[in-house]
Scaffold this active site. Structure first.
Site, mmCIF file in Angstrom:
data_model
loop_
_atom_site.group_PDB
_atom_site.id
_atom_site.type_symbol
_atom_site.label_atom_id
_atom_site.label_comp_id
_atom_site.label_asym_id
_atom_site.label_seq_id
_atom_site.Cartn_x
_atom_site.Cartn_y
_atom_site.Cartn_z
ATOM 1 C CG ASN A 9 -1.730 1.247 1.364
ATOM 2 O OD1 ASN A 9 -1.763 2.083 0.446
ATOM 3 N ND2 ASN A 9 -2.403 1.411 2.495
ATOM 4 C CE LYS A 11 -0.077 3.161 4.760
ATOM 5 N NZ LYS A 11 -0.037 3.239 6.208
ATOM 6 C CG HIS A 102 -5.672 2.023 5.173
ATOM 7 N ND1 HIS A 102 -5.232 2.919 6.119
ATOM 8 C CD2 HIS A 102 -4.675 1.112 5.014
ATOM 9 C CE1 HIS A 102 -4.014 2.567 6.500
ATOM 10 N NE2 HIS A 102 -3.640 1.478 5.852
ATOM 11 C CD GLU A 104 -2.832 5.477 6.720
ATOM 12 O OE1 GLU A 104 -2.838 5.555 5.479
ATOM 13 O OE2 GLU A 104 -1.936 4.893 7.357
ATOM 14 C CD GLU A 174 -3.422 -2.478 7.021
ATOM 15 O OE1 GLU A 174 -2.341 -2.760 6.494
ATOM 16 O OE2 GLU A 174 -4.005 -1.394 6.830
ATOM 17 N N GLY A 180 2.659 2.092 10.735
ATOM 18 C CA GLY A 180 3.629 3.178 10.632
ATOM 19 C C GLY A 180 4.351 3.485 11.930
ATOM 20 C CB SER A 220 5.333 -2.103 11.852
ATOM 21 O OG SER A 220 4.956 -0.761 12.157
HETATM 22 P P1 13P Z 1 3.173 0.240 7.543
HETATM 23 O O1 13P Z 1 3.636 -1.059 6.928
HETATM 24 O O2 13P Z 1 3.950 1.424 7.076
HETATM 25 O O3 13P Z 1 3.079 0.131 9.034
HETATM 26 O O4 13P Z 1 1.678 0.495 7.013
HETATM 27 C C1 13P Z 1 0.769 -0.540 7.078
HETATM 28 C C2 13P Z 1 -0.436 -0.154 6.315
HETATM 29 O O5 13P Z 1 -1.151 0.771 6.679
HETATM 30 C C3 13P Z 1 -0.726 -0.883 5.090
HETATM 31 O O6 13P Z 1 -1.995 -0.594 4.624
#
Ligand code: 13P
Length: 257
Positions: A9, A11, A102, A104, A174, A180, A220
């Site tokens: 992803n 982002k 997601h 976010e 997740e 992150g 992560s």
């Molecule tokens: P990270 O791997 O950067 O922690 O992000 C995970 C994520 O949100 C994947 O959709």
């Protein structure tokens, strides 16, 4: 058996040129050092920005192991929704998947269970595989409400689907506290939740569908921890943020199955 997936992803990262370079580096790496798993066993997904979809599809169309995903789609089919991108538009680029729900998007764009149910519907109607995200914040886990919350996310946005449609859905667990942050769920925590999710699907849809639903872990994931996470019986791969932006690291993750 169910298919394994290593999904990136990206982002809101990469310009078109940077995205092309990243795709080039990963596809070259895979050609030079292919995964021992066949495309029927392992799929690699690039969840790219909208502007990169068409290029990404074009650059990977000879590569049977790779699929392209958008990171969101509008819950409406078409019309006066300035700035939105529809599932049909995404599908028209040749992309095959879309990430939906997601954390976010839930957090910063107020996406509700009901809205996500509509997004799932419109994605499936347009032959896109929804990669449906769920997961709890830390305070919910501290209250020991994480299993109930994740079940609710799944129930409210997916369980209206008939079995034929649900069979196309990929789930990504997740935990928000792991996204992150560099703090990964332990393999045991991931396995525990994935098992709860699979049993929940089993209750609603039965054995055959629950055993064939791919459930990814995200939060992560990196080249150092992917192997142990992916070796858990109910963890079928990962949805990877930061580490999917580095070709070498993502290639190592692909090779950790
Ligand atoms: P990270 O791997 O950067 O922690 O992000 C995970 C994520 O949100 C994947 O959709």
């Amino acid at each position: 058996m169910r298919i394994k997936i290593a999904a990136g992803n990206w982002k809101m990262n990469t310009t078109l040129e940077e995205g092309r370079r990243l795709i080039n580096a990963i596809t070259e790496g895979l050609l030079n050092n292919p995964s021992p798993l066949s495309p029927n066993e392992l799929q690699v997904v690039f969840g790219v920005p909208f502007i990169t979809l068409e290029s990404a599809v074009d650059m990977t169309k000879e590569h049977k192991q790779i699929k392209i995903a958008a990171q969101n789609c509008c819950s409406e089919e078409k019309g006066a929704f300035t700035g939105e991108v529809s599932a049909a538009m995404i599908r028209s680029t040749g992309a095959q998947c879309v990430i939906i729900g997601h954390s976010e998007r839930r957090e910063y764009f107020n996406e509700s269970h009901a809205m996500l149910a509509k997004k799932v519907d419109v994605a499936l109607k347009n032959n896109l595989i929804p990669i449906f995200c769920c997961g709890e914040k830390l305070e919910i886990r501290h209250k020991n409400d994480h299993f109930d919350l994740v079940k609710k996310q799944i129930e409210e946005s997916l369980f209206h689907l008939n079995p034929d449609l649900f069979a196309h859905v990929v789930i990504a667990y997740e935990p928000v506290w792991a996204i992150g942050t560099g703090v990964t769920a332990t393999p045991q925590q991931a396995q525990e939740m994935h098992n709860v999710i699979r049993n929940f699907i089993n209750k609603r849809y039965g054995n055959s569908i629950s055993n064939s639903t791919t459930i990814l872990y995200g939060g992560s994931v990196n080249a150092g921890n992917a192997g142990e996470l992916f070796s858990q019986p109910d963890v079928d791969g990962g949805l990877i943020g930061g580490a999917s932006l580095k070709a070498d690291e993502f290639l190592k993750i692909i090779h950790s199955f």
